[in-house]
Design a protein around this motif. Structure first.
Motif, PDB file in Angstrom:
ATOM      1  N   CYS A   1     -28.021  -5.776   8.190  1.00 44.85           N
ATOM      2  CA  CYS A   1     -28.321  -4.953   7.021  1.00 44.85           C
ATOM      3  C   CYS A   1     -27.128  -4.098   6.623  1.00 44.85           C
ATOM      4  O   CYS A   1     -27.091  -3.546   5.532  1.00 44.85           O
ATOM      5  CB  CYS A   1     -29.548  -4.087   7.283  1.00 44.85           C
ATOM      6  SG  CYS A   1     -29.392  -2.990   8.696  1.00 44.85           S
TER       7      CYS A   1
ATOM      8  N   CYS B   1     -32.055 -10.797  11.108  1.00 46.17           N
ATOM      9  CA  CYS B   1     -31.271  -9.791  11.834  1.00 46.17           C
ATOM     10  C   CYS B   1     -30.324 -10.442  12.836  1.00 46.17           C
ATOM     11  O   CYS B   1     -29.245  -9.946  13.115  1.00 46.17           O
ATOM     12  CB  CYS B   1     -32.196  -8.840  12.565  1.00 46.17           C
ATOM     13  SG  CYS B   1     -33.161  -7.824  11.460  1.00 46.17           S
TER      14      CYS B   1
ATOM     15  N   CYS C   1     -27.442  -9.086  15.400  1.00 44.43           N
ATOM     16  CA  CYS C   1     -27.326  -7.630  15.317  1.00 44.43           C
ATOM     17  C   CYS C   1     -28.020  -6.990  16.506  1.00 44.43           C
ATOM     18  O   CYS C   1     -27.560  -5.987  17.031  1.00 44.43           O
ATOM     19  CB  CYS C   1     -27.929  -7.108  14.024  1.00 44.43           C
ATOM     20  SG  CYS C   1     -27.924  -5.322  13.935  1.00 44.43           S
TER      21      CYS C   1
ATOM     22  N   HIS D   1     -32.499   2.072  10.095  1.00 43.60           N
ATOM     23  CA  HIS D   1     -31.510   1.779   9.050  1.00 43.60           C
ATOM     24  C   HIS D   1     -32.086   1.800   7.645  1.00 43.60           C
ATOM     25  O   HIS D   1     -31.441   1.378   6.681  1.00 43.60           O
ATOM     26  CB  HIS D   1     -30.780   0.476   9.361  1.00 43.60           C
ATOM     27  CG  HIS D   1     -29.917   0.635  10.574  1.00 43.60           C
ATOM     28  ND1 HIS D   1     -30.289   0.165  11.799  1.00 43.60           N
ATOM     29  CD2 HIS D   1     -28.754   1.303  10.750  1.00 43.60           C
ATOM     30  CE1 HIS D   1     -29.372   0.510  12.687  1.00 43.60           C
ATOM     31  NE2 HIS D   1     -28.434   1.207  12.084  1.00 43.60           N
TER      32      HIS D   1
ATOM     33  N   ASN E   1     -24.059  -2.611  13.134  1.00 38.84           N
ATOM     34  CA  ASN E   1     -23.934  -1.156  13.111  1.00 38.84           C
ATOM     35  C   ASN E   1     -24.006  -0.478  14.470  1.00 38.84           C
ATOM     36  O   ASN E   1     -23.792   0.712  14.579  1.00 38.84           O
ATOM     37  CB  ASN E   1     -25.027  -0.588  12.210  1.00 38.84           C
ATOM     38  CG  ASN E   1     -26.356  -1.286  12.476  1.00 38.84           C
ATOM     39  OD1 ASN E   1     -26.793  -1.388  13.611  1.00 38.84           O
ATOM     40  ND2 ASN E   1     -26.966  -1.802  11.429  1.00 38.84           N
TER      41      ASN E   1
HETATM   42  S1  SF4 Z   1     -31.844  -5.315  13.647  1.00 40.69           S
HETATM   43 FE1  SF4 Z   1     -29.852  -5.018  12.722  1.00 40.69          FE
HETATM   44  S2  SF4 Z   1     -29.937  -6.142  10.816  1.00 40.69           S
HETATM   45 FE2  SF4 Z   1     -32.039  -5.885  11.498  1.00 40.69          FE
HETATM   46  S3  SF4 Z   1     -32.711  -4.042  10.455  1.00 40.69           S
HETATM   47 FE3  SF4 Z   1     -31.994  -3.413  12.482  1.00 40.69          FE
HETATM   48  S4  SF4 Z   1     -29.863  -2.888  12.207  1.00 40.69           S
HETATM   49 FE4  SF4 Z   1     -30.503  -4.041  10.408  1.00 40.69          FE
END
Ligand code: SF4
Lengths: 470, 206
Positions: free
Chosen positions: A351, A411, A414, A134, A433
């Motif tokens: 994120c 995080c 997520c 990401h 996401n």
């Molecule tokens: S775990 Fe989720 S919040 Fe953390 S960097 Fe990866 S996609 Fe982004």
């Protein structure tokens, strides 16, 4: 790229970072900024140690902890031994190699892709990498930002470069204006629904058009964040006045005359008129509704007013089998209205949607209302500073009074590496996401939505159309 | 990294598209600080039942596929995360090559860094190979990297494309960092010019 040719934003970013072009077209690409976190770096530092190599430019590198850390009171440390070991390993590595680091109790700590832009560490015109897909988020600033694997993390630590071949250019133009209640998240979900999870493979996507221009930086970051979900290596938005205003005054951003010089350069980055794109896609913003995923990849998405699609209507056999598997996993049946799907958990954060604007959007829907009985709703700010800002605005009170949990940044749910996880069979409306099987915990079922839609789901106890709340 | 030259091995059929990195290795197993030991968690959710026992329906729990070194799959293999734990888990299980119509970019890259060969072949060819891979002990496929061919069990040869640089690195098992450091003087020069032209690029040292 011959001189005199019209170049895209990507072409310009690429050309300005090529150290050396090898005979077969592979380039040694210079990396301006390297973001490091605890999950994908231990083996890279170990590799350096074994080879006796130093970190070439620690001052171009920044480390944070985000994936593993608990989002409850952290002064007591991390109880989970493996998570603790990863965090301690990072702390040992940054000390040994002299890499700047925001520790867990630093207010600047947070999800790496929230922290970079927030601190002015990520700037327009840069190349930015991180051992995390990401990383595409930072492209919202007009930087070439992409995720890399751990071997490449080690390569960048050792050489400040990567061996890369240029990607192809893809332009996604969203014309018109987004209707009321429709956000950047809905825009990017609609885009992925259109081009598919492999639609951007081999490409860097540049987002353009009136609806993209109208987005604030938070929205632009949401869109670029999910480029990887369309298979693209990176997402880009040309820097403009919105970008410059956002960058100005950030802790690591240039100031005074240096800022003016930087802006003058950044203004040269947008694509030249007539620049060539290998693929072009057009969407009309007016036709986008609040979106929600029904399946286990982000292209399995419909408007909230829609229904679960019918696999029998699908002509391709593999696709049909995949749809059936998705419905089976998700516990949904063909034809079911999305607004009739009950939920157990709501997760607002990540994120993709963990910035102050996202929390404001959720709080605006939640204000004066109550989370439905039996629903657990978590709000996890993307960084310590986002959390502080939200508290200064009283958003924590609004959310707590409505029955949401207000947690420490990271995080979190997520990806369920810390204690915030779904139980098997639990269904979650999530602003993250990825809706892959087991992503938020083994057997967990994820529906991707915008922050406002997530809040609406929390209040309704089922997936809901946020436009009924505004 | 081990070089990859020629491989003759059992190929396992995994007739799924969009095999994502969470499927290859779920996030809860990423809490390691080593590259090895992830093989037991490869395809964890497909491979084990809720009580932790093996799911006998999953191909890698069946003989002879427990010894498979080649995997045949469908579109967009390895989509999702950048986690190199995905190729590490494949490698630790014993997989040295994956054949699919296409791969997600980062996963594709990560394979080469770990001595795994990802082979792109058209969908129709992958379907043939999928059928070959269902032949149990006869599901023996050969991949010859130097000649860029896959040999089906019936002896038919199928050519594939690969970037010459990556092919060279893999055939020789070369260390990419060592290669890049041969350009150290150029990197130094580039860095100086860049700092002079864009002095606003900030140092992150306090
Ligand atoms: S775990 Fe989720 S919040 Fe953390 S960097 Fe990866 S996609 Fe982004």
């Amino acid at each position: 790229m011959g001189a005199g040719m019209q170049r895209t934003l990507f072409d310009k970013l690429w050309d300005s970072h090529v150290v050396e072009r090898l005979p077969d077209g592979t380039c040694v690409l210079y990396i301006d900024r390297h973001l490091v976190h605890e999950v994908t770096s231990p083996q890279a530092f170990e590799g350096l140690r074994l080879a006796g190599r130093p970190v070439r430019r620690p001052e171009a590198t920044i480390a944070v902890v985000d994936h593993n850390i608990p989002t409850s009171d952290r002064r007591r440390g991390i109880s989970e031994p493996e998570s603790r070991l990863q965090v301690e390993t990072l702390e040992k590595n940054v000390a040994e190699f002299g890499v700047p680091y925001f520790p867990v109790l630093d207010p600047r700590q947070g999800i790496v892709h929230i922290v970079g832009p927030e601190q002015g560490i990520s700037l327009p015109g840069m190349t930015i990498v991180c051992g995390d897909s990401h990383t595409s988020t930072h492209g919202a600033l007009g930087a070439l930002a992409f995720g890399i694997g751990t071997s490449e993390v080690e390569h960048v630590l050792a050489t400040q470069t990567l061996l890369q071949r240029p990607a192809k250019n893809m332009l996604i133009e969203v014309s018109g204006r987004l209707p009321l209640g429709v956000t950047a998240k809905d825009m990017v979900l609609a885009i992925i629904g259109r081009i598919g999870t492999a639609g951007g493979t081999g490409h860097v996507i540049e987002y353009a058009g009136e609806a993209v221009r109208a987005l604030d930086m938070a929205g632009r970051m949401t869109v670029c964040n999910m480029s990887i979900e369309a298979g693209a290596r990176a997402g880009l938005i040309a820097p403009d006045e919105t970008t410059f205003a956002y960058v100005k005054g950030r802790p690591y951003a240039p100031a005074g005359e240096a800022f003016e010089r930087a802006v003058a350069y950044w203004r040269t980055l947008p694509a030249d008129a007539g620049a060539h794109y290998d693929k072009r896609v057009h969407l009309d913003a007016a036709g986008i509704a609040p979106m929600v995923t029904w399946g286990t990849n982000p292209e399995a998405v419909v408007p909230i007013t829609g229904a679960v699609p019918d696999p029998d209507a699908e002509a391709d056999e593999t696709a049909r089998a995949q749809m059936r598997r998705m419905l089976d996993y998700m516990g949904l049946s063909a034809g079911q209205r999305m607004t009739e799907v009950p939920i157990d958990v709501v997760f607002i954060g990540s994120c993709t949607n963990g910035r102050i604007e996202d929390i404001r959007a959720a709080a605006a829907v939640a204000r004066g209302r109550r989370v439905a009985d039996g629903v657990r709703a978590l709000v996890v700010a993307g960084s310590g500073l986002v959390k502080q800002q939200a508290e200064a605005e009283g958003l924590d009170r609004v959310l707590l009074e409505a029955g949401f949990e207000w947690r420490e940044p990271g995080c979190s749910m997520c990806l369920g590496m810390n204690p915030d996880k779904l139980a098997p069979g639990q269904r979650c409306a999530s602003t993250s996401n990825r809706n892959f099987e087991g992503r938020q915990g083994p057997g967990g079922r994820t529906h991707l939505v915008s922050p406002a839609m997530a809040a609406a789901a929390a209040l309704s106890g089922r997936l809901a159309d946020v436009r009924e709340f505004v | 990294m081990d070089a990859f030259t020629t491989l003759t091995a059992i190929a396992a059929p995994l007739p799924l598209g969009n095999v994502d990195t969470d499927k290859i290795i779920p996030a809860r197993f990423l809490k390691t600080i080593k590259r090895t030991g992830l093989g037991v968690h490869l395809f964890d959710t497909l491979r084990y039942r809720a009580d932790g026992s093996e799911n006998p329906d999953f191909v890698l729990n069946q003989d002879p596929y427990r010894r498979a070194q080649i995997l045949i799959a469908f579109e967009n293999f390895g989509c999702g995360s950048s986690r190199e734990h995905a190729p590490w888990a494949l490698l630790d299980f014993g997989i040295r090559a994956v054949i699919a119509p296409d791969f997600a970019d980062i996963f594709y890259n990560n394979c080469f860094k770990n001595g795994i060969l990802p082979v792109r072949l058209p969908r129709a060819v992958c379907e043939q190979l999928m059928a070959d891979a269902r032949m149990g002990n006869n599901a023996r496929v050969t991949i010859d990297l130097a000649r860029q061919v896959v040999l089906r069990p019936n002896g038919e040869e199928i050519g594939f494309e690969i970037d010459p640089f990556r092919k060279h690195m893999l055939l020789e098992g070369l260390d990419e960092i060592g290669q890049t450091l041969q350009h150290a003087a150029r990197i130094d020069g580039f860095e100086r010019e860049r700092q002079a032209a864009q002095p606003w690029l900030p140092s992150l040292h306090a």
